[in-house]
Enzyme design. Sequence first.
Site, PDB file in Angstrom:
ATOM      1  N   ALA A 151      -9.136  -6.411   2.209  1.00  0.00           N
ATOM      2  CA  ALA A 151      -8.731  -5.765   0.951  1.00  0.00           C
ATOM      3  C   ALA A 151      -7.384  -5.097   1.131  1.00  0.00           C
ATOM      4  O   ALA A 151      -7.088  -4.563   2.197  1.00  0.00           O
ATOM      5  CB  ALA A 151      -9.777  -4.724   0.544  1.00  0.00           C
TER       6      ALA A 151
ATOM      7  N   HIS B 241     -25.657  -4.491 -15.284  1.00  0.00           N
ATOM      8  CA  HIS B 241     -24.873  -4.274 -16.492  1.00  0.00           C
ATOM      9  C   HIS B 241     -24.831  -2.797 -16.861  1.00  0.00           C
ATOM     10  O   HIS B 241     -25.850  -2.121 -16.714  1.00  0.00           O
ATOM     11  CB  HIS B 241     -25.507  -5.073 -17.644  1.00  0.00           C
TER      12      HIS B 241
ATOM     13  N   GLU C  55       0.837  -1.203   0.000  1.00  0.00           N
ATOM     14  CA  GLU C  55       0.000   0.000   0.000  1.00  0.00           C
ATOM     15  C   GLU C  55       0.872   1.252   0.000  1.00  0.00           C
ATOM     16  O   GLU C  55       0.614   2.209  -0.747  1.00  0.00           O
ATOM     17  CB  GLU C  55      -0.938  -0.007   1.209  1.00  0.00           C
TER      18      GLU C  55
HETATM   19  P1  NDP Z   1       2.519  -8.485   6.782  1.00  0.00           P
HETATM   20  O1  NDP Z   1       2.614  -9.628   7.707  1.00  0.00           O
HETATM   21  O2  NDP Z   1       1.359  -8.328   5.894  1.00  0.00           O
HETATM   22  O3  NDP Z   1       3.822  -8.455   5.867  1.00  0.00           O
HETATM   23  C1  NDP Z   1       5.113  -8.479   6.407  1.00  0.00           C
HETATM   24  C2  NDP Z   1       6.100  -8.507   5.263  1.00  0.00           C
HETATM   25  O4  NDP Z   1       7.415  -8.398   5.771  1.00  0.00           O
HETATM   26  C3  NDP Z   1       6.030  -9.800   4.474  1.00  0.00           C
HETATM   27  O5  NDP Z   1       6.180  -9.511   3.118  1.00  0.00           O
HETATM   28  C4  NDP Z   1       7.223 -10.598   5.019  1.00  0.00           C
HETATM   29  O6  NDP Z   1       7.754 -11.466   4.091  1.00  0.00           O
HETATM   30  C5  NDP Z   1       8.202  -9.470   5.281  1.00  0.00           C
HETATM   31  N1  NDP Z   1       9.176  -9.824   6.295  1.00  0.00           N
HETATM   32  C6  NDP Z   1       8.933 -10.275   7.548  1.00  0.00           C
HETATM   33  N2  NDP Z   1      10.078 -10.500   8.208  1.00  0.00           N
HETATM   34  C7  NDP Z   1      11.079 -10.209   7.352  1.00  0.00           C
HETATM   35  C8  NDP Z   1      12.493 -10.274   7.433  1.00  0.00           C
HETATM   36  N3  NDP Z   1      13.112 -10.659   8.551  1.00  0.00           N
HETATM   37  N4  NDP Z   1      13.206  -9.896   6.353  1.00  0.00           N
HETATM   38  C9  NDP Z   1      12.587  -9.503   5.228  1.00  0.00           C
HETATM   39  N5  NDP Z   1      11.251  -9.430   5.079  1.00  0.00           N
HETATM   40  C10 NDP Z   1      10.511  -9.772   6.135  1.00  0.00           C
HETATM   41  O7  NDP Z   1       2.750  -7.215   7.703  1.00  0.00           O
HETATM   42  P2  NDP Z   1       2.579  -5.662   7.441  1.00  0.00           P
HETATM   43  O8  NDP Z   1       3.640  -5.026   8.265  1.00  0.00           O
HETATM   44  O9  NDP Z   1       2.511  -5.334   5.994  1.00  0.00           O
HETATM   45  O10 NDP Z   1       1.149  -5.386   8.039  1.00  0.00           O
HETATM   46  C11 NDP Z   1       0.871  -5.796   9.390  1.00  0.00           C
HETATM   47  C12 NDP Z   1      -0.573  -6.163   9.532  1.00  0.00           C
HETATM   48  O11 NDP Z   1      -1.363  -5.012   9.509  1.00  0.00           O
HETATM   49  C13 NDP Z   1      -1.148  -7.028   8.418  1.00  0.00           C
HETATM   50  O12 NDP Z   1      -0.879  -8.381   8.603  1.00  0.00           O
HETATM   51  C14 NDP Z   1      -2.603  -6.734   8.510  1.00  0.00           C
HETATM   52  O13 NDP Z   1      -3.143  -7.565   9.492  1.00  0.00           O
HETATM   53  C15 NDP Z   1      -2.639  -5.296   8.975  1.00  0.00           C
HETATM   54  N6  NDP Z   1      -2.934  -4.379   7.861  1.00  0.00           N
HETATM   55  C16 NDP Z   1      -4.097  -4.485   7.181  1.00  0.00           C
HETATM   56  C17 NDP Z   1      -4.377  -3.639   6.140  1.00  0.00           C
HETATM   57  C18 NDP Z   1      -5.652  -3.767   5.379  1.00  0.00           C
HETATM   58  O14 NDP Z   1      -6.558  -4.444   5.851  1.00  0.00           O
HETATM   59  N7  NDP Z   1      -5.770  -3.161   4.201  1.00  0.00           N
HETATM   60  C19 NDP Z   1      -3.449  -2.585   5.738  1.00  0.00           C
HETATM   61  C20 NDP Z   1      -2.250  -2.569   6.507  1.00  0.00           C
HETATM   62  C21 NDP Z   1      -2.021  -3.432   7.524  1.00  0.00           C
HETATM   63  P3  NDP Z   1       7.144 -12.943   3.873  1.00  0.00           P
HETATM   64  O15 NDP Z   1       5.820 -12.754   3.238  1.00  0.00           O
HETATM   65  O16 NDP Z   1       8.128 -13.595   2.973  1.00  0.00           O
HETATM   66  O17 NDP Z   1       7.072 -13.568   5.222  1.00  0.00           O
END
Ligand code: NDP
Length: 461
Positions: A342, A437, A183
Site C-alpha cells: 500500500a 453494507h 507519501e
Molecule cells: P521507488 O523505487 O519507489 O521510486 C523511485 C523514484 O525515483 C521513481 O519515481 C523513479 O522514477 C525516480 N528516479 C529514480 N532515479 C531517478 C533519476 N536519476 N532521476 C529522476 N528520477 C529518478 O523508490 P523510493 O525511494 O520511493 O522508495 C524506496 C523503496 O522503499 C520502495 O521501492 C519500497 O520498496 C520501499 N517503501 C515502501 C513503502 C510502503 O510500503 N508504503 C513506503 C516507502 C518506501 P521512475 O519511476 O521513472 O524510474
Amino acid sequence: MSFDYDLFVIGGGSGGVRAARIAAGEYGAKVGLAEESRMGGTCVIRGCVPKKLMIFASQAGLMAEEMRGYGWSDAQAGAFDWEVFREKLDAELTRLELIYRAGLQRAGVEMHDQRAILADHHTVELADGTRKTARHILIATGGRPARIGIPGEELAMVSDDLFLMDKLPRRALLVGGGFIACEFATILAGLGVDTVQAYRGDAVLRGFDREARDLATLQLSQVGVDLRLGLTPTRLERQGEEVEASFDDGSSDRFDAVLFATGRDPYTRGLGLENTEVRLKPNGAIEVDDWSQTSVPSIFAVGDVTDRVNLTPVAIREGHSFVDTVFGGRARKVDHSIVASAVYLRPHELATVGLTEEEARARGPVDVYSTVFRPMRSMFAGSDAKVMMKLLVDPETDKVLGCHIFGPEAGEMIQLAAIPIGMGATKAQFDATIAVHPTAAEELVTMRNPSRRHERLTAPA
Ligand code: NDP
C-alpha cells in the site's frame, strides 16, 4: 570446528531481528547480532513507522474540511506544532527500539552495538577490532537512499533526514514519483508546507496499475501538491538560506529544503564482501537462491540487501524462513509472487495485490471488473474524491489475478483481499460472498459484469 556463535546476524532491522530472535529463542541457537545504528532498522526508526505517524498528523486539514461538510461549520485544523510532534515521535521510536532490544535480550541474543564486516566465510570483525566466528552468518543490512548524481546534490536531504528536521520547511521540493516521494509530498502538503514534486514520468508510481496511478496523480494535485510531471532537476546551488534547483526544461526555482526520494540501493558497500566469495547482482545487491543462501554456503542474506521485494514484511518472512530451514529443521521458502502493498496517500490510499491490468494483458486474456465512484462519506461532504475498486480475472479459469484499490484505508482492505487471492480464489467465490453494507469494500463482491474484456495480445506459443 567450534565457533563463537551458531549464527551471527549483521543488521538489526526487521529481517535480522526476526531471524536472531527465533534462532535463539525458539531453536536454542547461540546468536550474536551487530547493529551500527539504532535497533529496529529503517522500518522502525526512519521508515514505515514514523512515516505512518506523520501521515496521521498530516490529515487534520482534510478531516476539518470534511467535517465542515457535515455541518461543523467552524471546524479548523489550526496550527501544527512540529516540535511537539517530533518530541512525541522521538519518545515513541525510543519505546519501540527498547521493545526490540528487550525481545532480543529475552531470547538470549548477544547484541553488539557497533558495525560488523565480513572477515571470511565464518568470521565477522567488529568495529572495535574483535573477531567473532560463526557457523552461519546472516547479512541483513538493508538499503540506503540513492541520489541521482547531479551537481550540488549534497544540498538535498534524503528520507532518513526528514524525521530529524528541527523545523518544517516553508517551501520544499521532492524529487521522484515512487512510494517515498508521493507519501512525503502528501505529508508535507498536509502539514502546510508549500510542496513541489518533480517527477520525470507522466504519472506517479510506475509499476502500479495504470488506472490507479492516474487517480493517485490527480489526487496529489487535489491535496495541494504542485506536481510537475516530465521534470528532473539537473543542478542544486545554495543561495543564502535557500537552495536553487535548475530543471531539465530550463526552469529554476528556490526552496528551503530539497528531498531526493529517488530509490534505495542495497547496503553492501564496505561490508568486507571482498574477503568472501559472495556473489553480487549488477546493482550491488547480494545474490541469493530461494533459501536466501548466497554463493557461499555458510552465508545467507535477507531483506532489501538482496533486492527481491523490498518491503518490511517480506524481510521478516525471509528471516523467519531462513531460521526455520537452517535451525528449525522445517524447510520453508518464501513465495514472492503475491505480495500485497500500500502507498499511504491521503485522503485515498493506493493498495494492490497480484497482477496489474497491464501485466495481466501481457499474460493472456483478462476480464477487468472496475468501478470508479464517489464514496458516500466524502461525497456527502461535497468532495469530488474518487474511489476505485478493480479485480482482474482470468476468463478461462475464473481465477482472480489481481486487485487494486484506491480509496480510504485501502491498505486495510487489501490485506484481507490478499488472503483469497493468495489462495487462488475465483471470481465466483468472491461473488458468493454476501456484501457488508454500506461499505466501499462491498464493491469487491458485487461487481457483476466486466467493464472491459481484453483478448489475448499474442497467439499462445
Ligand atoms: P521507488 O523505487 O519507489 O521510486 C523511485 C523514484 O525515483 C521513481 O519515481 C523513479 O522514477 C525516480 N528516479 C529514480 N532515479 C531517478 C533519476 N536519476 N532521476 C529522476 N528520477 C529518478 O523508490 P523510493 O525511494 O520511493 O522508495 C524506496 C523503496 O522503499 C520502495 O521501492 C519500497 O520498496 C520501499 N517503501 C515502501 C513503502 C510502503 O510500503 N508504503 C513506503 C516507502 C518506501 P521512475 O519511476 O521513472 O524510474
